[in-house]
Write an enzyme that holds these catalytic residues in place. Sequence first.
Site, mmCIF file in Angstrom:
data_model
loop_
_atom_site.group_PDB
_atom_site.id
_atom_site.type_symbol
_atom_site.label_atom_id
_atom_site.label_comp_id
_atom_site.label_asym_id
_atom_site.label_seq_id
_atom_site.Cartn_x
_atom_site.Cartn_y
_atom_site.Cartn_z
ATOM 1 N N ASP A 67 4.188 0.993 3.930
ATOM 2 C CA ASP A 67 4.822 0.564 2.679
ATOM 3 C C ASP A 67 6.017 -0.353 2.903
ATOM 4 O O ASP A 67 6.484 -0.526 4.031
ATOM 5 C CB ASP A 67 5.226 1.797 1.848
ATOM 6 C CG ASP A 67 5.932 2.871 2.675
ATOM 7 O OD1 ASP A 67 6.416 2.562 3.770
ATOM 8 O OD2 ASP A 67 5.993 4.024 2.211
ATOM 9 N N ASN A 136 9.066 14.925 -2.788
ATOM 10 C CA ASN A 136 8.199 15.099 -3.961
ATOM 11 C C ASN A 136 6.722 15.102 -3.570
ATOM 12 O O ASN A 136 5.849 15.065 -4.423
ATOM 13 C CB ASN A 136 8.466 13.996 -4.996
ATOM 14 C CG ASN A 136 8.038 12.620 -4.499
ATOM 15 O OD1 ASN A 136 7.661 12.452 -3.333
ATOM 16 N ND2 ASN A 136 8.088 11.629 -5.378
ATOM 17 N N HIS A 138 5.230 12.741 -1.697
ATOM 18 C CA HIS A 138 4.584 11.440 -1.511
ATOM 19 C C HIS A 138 4.213 11.201 -0.056
ATOM 20 O O HIS A 138 4.859 11.685 0.863
ATOM 21 C CB HIS A 138 5.396 10.282 -2.115
ATOM 22 C CG HIS A 138 6.619 9.859 -1.378
ATOM 23 N ND1 HIS A 138 7.685 9.261 -2.018
ATOM 24 C CD2 HIS A 138 6.975 9.909 -0.069
ATOM 25 C CE1 HIS A 138 8.607 8.974 -1.123
ATOM 26 N NE2 HIS A 138 8.212 9.356 0.054
ATOM 27 N N GLU A 143 3.567 8.022 -5.215
ATOM 28 C CA GLU A 143 4.355 8.941 -6.017
ATOM 29 C C GLU A 143 3.433 9.825 -6.860
ATOM 30 O O GLU A 143 2.233 9.587 -6.929
ATOM 31 C CB GLU A 143 5.296 8.125 -6.918
ATOM 32 C CG GLU A 143 6.257 7.216 -6.138
ATOM 33 C CD GLU A 143 7.335 7.975 -5.345
ATOM 34 O OE1 GLU A 143 7.045 9.045 -4.800
ATOM 35 O OE2 GLU A 143 8.468 7.464 -5.269
HETATM 36 C C1 GLP Z 1 10.105 7.066 2.656
HETATM 37 C C2 GLP Z 1 8.776 6.481 3.092
HETATM 38 C C3 GLP Z 1 7.778 7.568 3.365
HETATM 39 C C4 GLP Z 1 8.380 8.640 4.258
HETATM 40 C C5 GLP Z 1 9.595 9.217 3.595
HETATM 41 C C6 GLP Z 1 10.219 10.353 4.393
HETATM 42 O O1 GLP Z 1 10.092 7.478 1.338
HETATM 43 N N1 GLP Z 1 8.224 5.602 2.124
HETATM 44 O O2 GLP Z 1 6.627 7.018 3.990
HETATM 45 O O3 GLP Z 1 7.447 9.636 4.494
HETATM 46 O O4 GLP Z 1 10.505 8.146 3.472
HETATM 47 O O5 GLP Z 1 11.539 10.074 4.718
HETATM 48 P P1 GLP Z 1 12.455 10.942 5.638
HETATM 49 O O6 GLP Z 1 11.773 11.021 6.969
HETATM 50 O O7 GLP Z 1 13.718 10.147 5.709
HETATM 51 O O8 GLP Z 1 12.603 12.258 5.003
#
Ligand code: GLP
Length: 263
Positions: A67, A136, A138, A143
């Site tokens: 992403d 959440n 995702h 989402e």
């Molecule tokens: C972002 C990315 C996700 C990832 C998430 C987790 O939202 N788009 O792909 O899984 O971060 O983040 P963290 O590892 O900082 O909790």
Amino acid sequence: MKIVICPNVEQATLLAARVMEDALRQTPDITLGLATGRTMEKVYAALVQAHRDRGLDFSHCQSFNLDEYVGISPSSTQSYRAYMHTHLFSRVNIALSATHVPDGMATDLAARCAGYEKALHACGGVGLQLLGLGENGHIGFNEPFSAFTSRTRVVTLDPATREQNRSMFDDDLAQVPYHAVTMGVGTILDARRIVVLATGAAKARVVADMIEGPLTASISATALQMHANCLVITDEAAATALTRRAFIDHLMQHDAELQGLLS
Ligand code: GLP
């Protein structure tokens, strides 16, 4: 779905990195699906160390990131392209032309998303997909209410996601984009193998939902229950809401694949 609960975040991270390293050694021209987020920073640090200390070779592989934010330039430090450059691409011998991150600046985003899917297909699809979890539920930026059949597209970010990611934007919520480009849930499910890494108490609820909960588009990660080759790696803190813990421990002791991973 196979599950490994590690005693701590360090061991969980090293195990995820080792699975990546083994896959790359076994299939040097593998297409890797890559994730961003704080959890992955330590995985990439371990891969960089494997490259430096043990000659782990990235020169034949391809990578596709999950992403990117819409409206954030790849040269901005807040972009996921910059994140990947900082944590992995500039520190190993992967060819820049072999790295793919969705383009959040394209004027025709829909066409660029379709092009991303085409490029992925042309590479033979993702061999190993690394995934983190949003609080959440995702995966990528899929989402709540994302269709399980969704493909790479523009999405509107959940306010909870914008809040979680504000630290990457000088802690200023106003700077966090409202939209992102993400591989779809369907795109992710096409990967031949998936490794999910979730650590820390903040992920405990969503880890339990992903592993034990009913399939629901309200929690995209539950779609991973449908994948035939998905490994979930957590630390103890992220495993506290699981109700089938005794059975998961039993599997860790008696499942041949998990025994191989843990030896
Ligand atoms: C972002 C990315 C996700 C990832 C998430 C987790 O939202 N788009 O792909 O899984 O971060 O983040 P963290 O590892 O900082 O909790």
